[in-house]
Write a protein that holds these residues in place. Structure first.
Motif, PDB file in Angstrom:
ATOM      1  N   PRO A   7      -4.885  11.036 -12.732  1.00 12.30           N
ATOM      2  CA  PRO A   7      -5.166  12.204 -11.907  1.00 12.30           C
ATOM      3  C   PRO A   7      -6.646  12.216 -11.520  1.00 12.30           C
ATOM      4  N   TRP A   8      -6.930  12.381 -10.240  1.00 13.45           N
ATOM      5  CA  TRP A   8      -8.308  12.473  -9.773  1.00 13.45           C
ATOM      6  C   TRP A   8      -8.460  13.768  -8.993  1.00 13.45           C
ATOM      7  N   MET A   9      -8.933  14.797  -9.643  1.00 16.11           N
ATOM      8  CA  MET A   9      -9.292  16.060  -9.006  1.00 16.11           C
ATOM      9  C   MET A   9      -8.200  16.565  -8.058  1.00 16.11           C
ATOM     10  N   GLY A  10      -6.988  16.682  -8.567  1.00 15.70           N
ATOM     11  CA  GLY A  10      -5.887  17.226  -7.791  1.00 15.70           C
ATOM     12  C   GLY A  10      -5.056  16.194  -7.049  1.00 15.70           C
ATOM     13  N   ASN A  11      -5.370  14.920  -7.189  1.00 11.44           N
ATOM     14  CA  ASN A  11      -4.594  13.846  -6.580  1.00 11.44           C
ATOM     15  C   ASN A  11      -4.007  12.977  -7.682  1.00 11.44           C
ATOM     16  N   ARG A  12      -2.837  12.414  -7.432  1.00 11.84           N
ATOM     17  CA  ARG A  12      -2.273  11.428  -8.354  1.00 11.84           C
ATOM     18  C   ARG A  12      -2.565  10.061  -7.733  1.00 11.84           C
ATOM     19  N   VAL A  13      -3.385   9.259  -8.419  1.00 11.37           N
ATOM     20  CA  VAL A  13      -3.849   7.986  -7.884  1.00 11.37           C
ATOM     21  C   VAL A  13      -3.218   6.844  -8.671  1.00 11.37           C
ATOM     22  N   GLU A  14      -2.637   5.911  -7.947  1.00 16.94           N
ATOM     23  CA  GLU A  14      -2.092   4.700  -8.563  1.00 16.94           C
ATOM     24  C   GLU A  14      -3.007   3.550  -8.187  1.00 16.94           C
ATOM     25  N   MET A  15      -3.330   2.698  -9.175  1.00 15.16           N
ATOM     26  CA  MET A  15      -4.191   1.545  -8.960  1.00 15.16           C
ATOM     27  C   MET A  15      -3.497   0.304  -9.495  1.00 15.16           C
ATOM     28  N   TRP A  16      -3.629  -0.796  -8.776  1.00 12.86           N
ATOM     29  CA  TRP A  16      -3.139  -2.065  -9.297  1.00 12.86           C
ATOM     30  C   TRP A  16      -3.997  -3.193  -8.745  1.00 12.86           C
ATOM     31  N   GLU A  17      -4.195  -4.216  -9.600  1.00 18.40           N
ATOM     32  CA  GLU A  17      -4.957  -5.391  -9.198  1.00 18.40           C
ATOM     33  C   GLU A  17      -4.084  -6.283  -8.325  1.00 18.40           C
ATOM     34  N   ILE A  18      -4.686  -6.859  -7.313  1.00 18.48           N
ATOM     35  CA  ILE A  18      -3.984  -7.787  -6.441  1.00 18.48           C
ATOM     36  C   ILE A  18      -4.173  -9.180  -7.043  1.00 18.48           C
ATOM     37  N   GLU A  19      -3.066  -9.772  -7.466  1.00 25.23           N
ATOM     38  CA  GLU A  19      -3.113 -11.050  -8.174  1.00 25.23           C
ATOM     39  C   GLU A  19      -3.858 -12.130  -7.396  1.00 25.23           C
ATOM     40  N   THR A  24      -8.562  -4.463  -5.852  1.00 30.12           N
ATOM     41  CA  THR A  24      -7.682  -3.463  -6.439  1.00 30.12           C
ATOM     42  C   THR A  24      -7.174  -2.558  -5.330  1.00 30.12           C
ATOM     43  N   ALA A  25      -5.891  -2.281  -5.339  1.00 33.63           N
ATOM     44  CA  ALA A  25      -5.290  -1.359  -4.371  1.00 33.63           C
ATOM     45  C   ALA A  25      -5.268   0.039  -4.974  1.00 33.63           C
ATOM     46  N   LEU A  26      -5.617   1.028  -4.169  1.00 32.45           N
ATOM     47  CA  LEU A  26      -5.533   2.448  -4.548  1.00 32.45           C
ATOM     48  C   LEU A  26      -4.539   3.115  -3.605  1.00 32.45           C
ATOM     49  N   GLN A  27      -3.696   3.939  -4.158  1.00 34.95           N
ATOM     50  CA  GLN A  27      -2.755   4.729  -3.357  1.00 34.95           C
ATOM     51  C   GLN A  27      -2.750   6.120  -3.960  1.00 34.95           C
ATOM     52  N   TRP A  28      -2.923   7.138  -3.152  1.00 36.02           N
ATOM     53  CA  TRP A  28      -2.936   8.488  -3.708  1.00 36.02           C
ATOM     54  C   TRP A  28      -1.891   9.367  -3.055  1.00 36.02           C
ATOM     55  N   HIS A  29      -1.418  10.313  -3.874  1.00 40.42           N
ATOM     56  CA  HIS A  29      -0.309  11.192  -3.502  1.00 40.42           C
ATOM     57  C   HIS A  29      -0.681  12.644  -3.758  1.00 40.42           C
ATOM     58  N   ARG A  30       0.016  13.514  -3.050  1.00 43.93           N
ATOM     59  CA  ARG A  30      -0.070  14.935  -3.380  1.00 43.93           C
ATOM     60  C   ARG A  30       0.647  15.132  -4.700  1.00 43.93           C
ATOM     61  N   PRO A  31       0.027  15.829  -5.645  1.00 42.74           N
ATOM     62  CA  PRO A  31       0.646  15.953  -6.969  1.00 42.74           C
ATOM     63  C   PRO A  31       1.893  16.835  -6.983  1.00 42.74           C
ATOM     64  N   TRP A  32       2.006  17.785  -6.079  1.00 45.75           N
ATOM     65  CA  TRP A  32       3.108  18.739  -6.162  1.00 45.75           C
ATOM     66  C   TRP A  32       4.384  18.238  -5.501  1.00 45.75           C
ATOM     67  N   ARG A  37      -0.735  10.243   0.502  1.00 45.34           N
ATOM     68  CA  ARG A  37      -1.846  10.758   1.296  1.00 45.34           C
ATOM     69  C   ARG A  37      -2.735   9.647   1.837  1.00 45.34           C
ATOM     70  N   GLY A  38      -2.836   8.517   1.117  1.00 44.28           N
ATOM     71  CA  GLY A  38      -3.712   7.454   1.596  1.00 44.28           C
ATOM     72  C   GLY A  38      -3.594   6.189   0.771  1.00 44.28           C
TER      73      GLY A  38
END
Length: 87
Positions: A7-19, A24-32, A37-38
């Motif tokens: 969780p980053w200040m109201g966002n749910r952020v997923e991170m994964w390394e690109i083999e 690293t890829a970041l993808q963020w979502h609305r938590p509710w 979102r991006g």
């Protein structure tokens, strides 16, 4: 490809390394509702810079743009990343 979800200040952020890269890829979502979102690809130095900035913003040591009119006023992560990375 292990995924980390934080969780980053109201966002749910997923991170994964690109083999095979230092990216690293970041993808963020609305938590509710979970809608995306991006998405952003970061190099190792950029990821370190962004993580440090999020920690500072969480501790209220630096200003952080918020999404006005949205429940809980989460961090405007796209504007925050652009500000930090000067893109």
């Amino acid at each position: 490809m292990p995924t980390t979800s934080v969780p980053w200040m109201g966002n749910r952020v997923e991170m994964w390394e690109i083999e095979g890269t230092e990216l690293t890829a970041l993808q963020w979502h609305r938590p509710w509702n979970g809608s995306m979102r991006g998405f952003r690809i970061l190099g190792a130095d950029e990821l370190t810079q962004v993580c440090a900035a999020v920690e500072e913003a969480t501790a209220e040591l630096r200003p952080a743009p918020r999404l006005e009119g949205v429940a809980g006023q989460p961090l405007d992560l796209e504007a925050f990343l652009e500000e930090i990375l000067d893109r």
